[in-house]
Structure formats: structure tokens, C-alpha cells
Design a protein around this motif. Structure first.
Motif, PDB file in Angstrom:
ATOM      1  N   LEU A  42      -8.946  33.497 -16.948  1.00  0.00           N
ATOM      2  CA  LEU A  42      -8.976  34.007 -15.571  1.00  0.00           C
ATOM      3  C   LEU A  42     -10.313  33.684 -14.913  1.00  0.00           C
ATOM      4  O   LEU A  42     -10.360  33.156 -13.787  1.00  0.00           O
ATOM      5  N   VAL A  43     -11.409  33.993 -15.597  1.00  0.00           N
ATOM      6  CA  VAL A  43     -12.731  33.760 -15.014  1.00  0.00           C
ATOM      7  C   VAL A  43     -13.031  32.264 -14.921  1.00  0.00           C
ATOM      8  O   VAL A  43     -13.532  31.775 -13.892  1.00  0.00           O
ATOM      9  N   PHE A  48     -13.434  28.138 -10.243  1.00  0.00           N
ATOM     10  CA  PHE A  48     -13.297  26.874  -9.521  1.00  0.00           C
ATOM     11  C   PHE A  48     -12.626  27.087  -8.154  1.00  0.00           C
ATOM     12  O   PHE A  48     -12.947  26.396  -7.180  1.00  0.00           O
ATOM     13  N   ALA A  49     -11.662  28.006  -8.115  1.00  0.00           N
ATOM     14  CA  ALA A  49     -11.015  28.317  -6.838  1.00  0.00           C
ATOM     15  C   ALA A  49     -12.010  28.945  -5.876  1.00  0.00           C
ATOM     16  O   ALA A  49     -12.090  28.576  -4.703  1.00  0.00           O
ATOM     17  N   ARG A  50     -12.782  29.894  -6.384  1.00  0.00           N
ATOM     18  CA  ARG A  50     -13.818  30.527  -5.569  1.00  0.00           C
ATOM     19  C   ARG A  50     -14.830  29.488  -5.104  1.00  0.00           C
ATOM     20  O   ARG A  50     -15.406  29.585  -4.018  1.00  0.00           O
ATOM     21  N   ILE A  88      -3.790  35.110 -13.102  1.00  0.00           N
ATOM     22  CA  ILE A  88      -4.653  33.953 -12.885  1.00  0.00           C
ATOM     23  C   ILE A  88      -4.193  33.191 -11.650  1.00  0.00           C
ATOM     24  O   ILE A  88      -4.987  32.845 -10.767  1.00  0.00           O
ATOM     25  N   VAL A  89      -2.901  32.928 -11.586  1.00  0.00           N
ATOM     26  CA  VAL A  89      -2.336  32.208 -10.443  1.00  0.00           C
ATOM     27  C   VAL A  89      -2.577  32.982  -9.156  1.00  0.00           C
ATOM     28  O   VAL A  89      -2.971  32.399  -8.133  1.00  0.00           O
ATOM     29  N   ASP A  90      -2.373  34.286  -9.187  1.00  0.00           N
ATOM     30  CA  ASP A  90      -2.564  35.105  -7.986  1.00  0.00           C
ATOM     31  C   ASP A  90      -4.006  35.057  -7.497  1.00  0.00           C
ATOM     32  O   ASP A  90      -4.269  34.987  -6.286  1.00  0.00           O
ATOM     33  N   PHE A  91      -4.964  35.103  -8.435  1.00  0.00           N
ATOM     34  CA  PHE A  91      -6.374  35.051  -8.025  1.00  0.00           C
ATOM     35  C   PHE A  91      -6.702  33.707  -7.394  1.00  0.00           C
ATOM     36  O   PHE A  91      -7.361  33.638  -6.347  1.00  0.00           O
ATOM     37  N   VAL A  92      -6.256  32.624  -8.014  1.00  0.00           N
ATOM     38  CA  VAL A  92      -6.524  31.289  -7.475  1.00  0.00           C
ATOM     39  C   VAL A  92      -5.945  31.160  -6.076  1.00  0.00           C
ATOM     40  O   VAL A  92      -6.599  30.649  -5.152  1.00  0.00           O
ATOM     41  N   HIS A  93      -4.734  31.644  -5.882  1.00  0.00           N
ATOM     42  CA  HIS A  93      -4.116  31.579  -4.561  1.00  0.00           C
ATOM     43  C   HIS A  93      -4.869  32.417  -3.542  1.00  0.00           C
ATOM     44  O   HIS A  93      -5.016  32.019  -2.367  1.00  0.00           O
TER      45      HIS A  93
END
Length: 360
Positions: A42-43, A48-50, A88-93
Motif C-alpha cells: 500500500l505504501v 508513486f500515485a501521490r 491499494i487501488v482505492d488509494f491510488v485512484h
């Protein structure tokens, strides 16, 4: 300024905010050896998304337990694993990026230790390893000789890729990438150095490519027309008589006809002693060749470490996206830094970091 690197790209209706993507990078961090992603993932992926990436691809994620490179790899062969990816997917989105999962089977290069562990060779059962399989009973240097898969077992592997893609879609991933590079199972079928079969999966280029094309067709049928499919190829084995750029371009064209959308072009991995001319951007010409000769969209990867370097690759049309690995590991905010260096004002700089903007 106007930037080619930070222009969006759309695949099958899915828009990616820029063309600076994070490739799959093995983490070997599933301590329970059950293939289930953890807070590390997750982190790791979320950072990378952040940090502004246009898309992120998970590490090699096994479609069956025996397809893992190491016992500590991720998997997506069951629903428990699928469900664990959702946060994980939700955070990236939520951070504005897209995320895909690299579907993989290591074949004869499976059942090995993590890169920092002392064990060498194929792991024994006592070391949490398992017997390995491949297209032919030809060993990778230093590893066990694989058992040759039967034709029915190859069909089962294809179905495992399809099932894993469906689970990926259910978990919310935006796309999948088939791993047909770096000497793993699909690449083992493609290369004449590791495939000496005489059935429908060996011999001619069409036969050696069958496992890849069948997987693409199956995933396209199972996931629908709106779900992008990426394929990662090693464009060359760097060995005379091995897999080469012309074959890669041809199979990429066939895969595009079967439903694939973009081709992530790397190289090597089938032969331990291959002489590879490693240097800055050394694989970019391979991506350019496959793009031109296959008439497909490609992604370039391989020691792309600077903003201007990445910009020029896309701006000159050598590739449609760039995959940057090591630099994102060094600096998860590489995309934000690259935008600053290129004079691009991004609308997705994290508000929480407003006190620390990039500046001269």
C-alpha cells in the motif's frame, strides 16, 4: 511549457493523466508466503500515485502459486488476494493515478530466493520451494531443469491468466499487463533458446507465440472491450539465434489484433550469460523499432533517469509512454520533480505538501 511527457494518453476509454509510468518492480515482501498484499505494498505503490505518476504497475503477480518467482511474491490466484488489493487501488485512484497488475508465471525461473537472501539456485521443499515447469526440459543457468508442460497444462496456464485478469478487474485495477519478458514462462515459450517443442506450442513463430495470443484473446473476451491490456516483451535475448526485435514486432502486431493495446518493451532475461550493452536509455531503440515495425503503441524502459531524457523520448515519437523504475524508487515524487524541471504546472500537486514546493 507544453510537454509531451505530461500530455494525457487514452487506452480503450481510460485516460491516464501523463505518460510517466512506474513499471513492475519485485518487492519480495509477502512474509506469510500467501501471495496477499500487505501495508508495505500500500505504501510502496501509493507513494508513486501521490508523487504524480500517470500509471503504476504492481510487481510480478503470480496467476498460480507455482508461478511465483519467490515464495515471497504477490499473487492473484484467489479471492482473498483480490480483496486485499482493493484498499491499494482505492488509494491510488484517490490520488488521481491509474494502476495495473502485472500477471506473471515464472516457469523455469520460479521457486528462487529473494535477491538479498543467501540461498542460490532453485529452492528445495524444505526452503519453501516447489518443482518448476517450462515449455521444454531446458534449465536456466544455475537452476533446476523444469518439467515440460503438457499441452493441456499450457491451456490451464492460459486460463489461469484469464481468471487472474477477471479478479484484477473485480479488484478495481484499471488494466493488466501480461509478463512475457525477462525469461519468465511466456518468454520461455517465445524464445527458441528455451522452447524445443514439436506440438502446437513450439516450432514456428506462430506456435511459440500461441500462449501469449491465446491469453490476450481470453482476457479480452472475459473482461470486455473497455479494459486495457498491456504486454511486456523482451525485444531481444541479446544472443545469436534467440528471440529478436523482428519477432517481437510481429507478435506485438498479432497481440494487438487479438485485443492488446500497448507494449512495454524491455530486453534480456532468457540467457544468464548474454552480453547486454547497458547504458542510459539503452532499450529505447528497441521500443522505437517495435512501435514502427509492429505499428503499435509502446512504452520504453531501461535507465531513463531524467526529466528531459523522458520528455525527448515521447516528444520524438520513439515511444508513447516511458517507464521509470529506479528513479521512482529513489524519489517517489519523481513525476512532480520532472514537471517542475520541464516548466509544467501540474494541477495534482498534493495539497498536504503545499509548504514544500519544488523550486530553484
Amino acid at each position: 511549457m507544453t510537454s509531451a511527457l505530461f500530455a494525457p494518453i487514452t487506452l480503450r476509454g481510460t485516460e491516464f493523466r501523463n505518460r510517466l509510468w512506474v513499471p513492475a518492480m519485485c518487492q519480495y515482501s509477502v512474509e506469510k508466503r500467501d501471495g496477499v498484499p500487505t501495508t508495505w505494498h500500500l505504501v510502496h505503490l501509493g507513494s508513486f500515485a501521490r508523487g504524480g505518476a500517470g500509471a503504476i504497475i504492481t510487481e510480478a503477480t503470480a496467476v498460480v502459486p507455482e508461478g511465483r518467482i519467490s515464495p515471497n511474491d504477490l499473487g492473484i490466484w484467489n479471492d482473498e488476494q483480490r480483496d486485499a488489493y482493493r484498499p491499494i487501488v482505492d488509494f491510488v485512484h484517490a490520488e488521481g493515478s491509474k494502476i495495473g497488475v502485472q500477471l506473471a508465471h515464472a516457469g523455469r525461473k520460479a521457486s528462487t530466493a529473494r535477491t538479498w537472501d543467501p540461498q542460490v539456485g532453485t529452492l528445495s521443499e524444505a526452503e519453501h520451494g516447489w518443482p518448476v515447469v517450462g515449455p521444454s526440459p531446458i534449465a536456466f543457468d544455475g537452476l533446476d531443469t523444469p518439467r515440460e508442460l503438457t499441452a493441456a497444462e499450457v491451456e490451464g496456464v492460459v486460463q489461469a491468466f484469464v481468471d487472474a485478469a477477471v479478479r484484477s478487474q473485480q479488484a478495481g485495477f484499471d488494466f493488466v499487463e501480461l509478463h512475457a519478458a525477462h525469461g519468465y514462462l511466456m518468454h520461455q515459450f517465445l524464445s527458441p533458446l528455451s522452447n524445443e517443442r514439436t506440438d502446437q506450442y513450439g516450432g514456428s513463430l506462430e506456435n511459440r507465440a500461441r500462449i501469449v495470443i491465446d491469453a490476450v484473446k481470453g482476457i479480452r473476451a472475459a473482461t470486455g472491450e473497455g479494459f486495457p491490456i498491456v504486454v511486456r516483451f523482451s525485444a531481444t535475448d541479446w544472443v545469436d539465434g534467440g528471440w529478436d526485435e523482428a519477432s517481437t514486432a510481429q507478435v506485438a502486431a498479432w497481440a494487438q489484433d487479438a485485443g492488446a493495446d500497448l507494449f512495454d518493451i524491455s530486453s534480456g532475461g532468457i540467457a544468464a550469460k548474454a552480453e547486454i550493452p547497458v547504458g542510459l536509455g539503452y532499450q529505447v531503440p528497441l521500443a522505437a523499432t517495435v512501435k514502427r515495425d509492429g505499428d503499435v503503441e509502446t512504452g520504453a524502459v531501461g535507465l531513463i533517469i531524467g526529466a528531459q531524457q523522458a520528455e525527448e523520448i515521447v516528444a520524438t515519437g520513439e515511444s508513447d509512454v516511458v517507464f521509470v523504475g529506479r528513479e521512482f524508487l529513489r524519489d517517489p515524487h519523481f513525476a512532480l520533480r520532472a514537471a517542475f524541471e520541464l516548466g509544467v504546472d501540474l494541477p495534482y500537486y498534493p495539497q498536504q505538501y503545499h509548504r514544500a514546493p519544488f523550486h530553484s
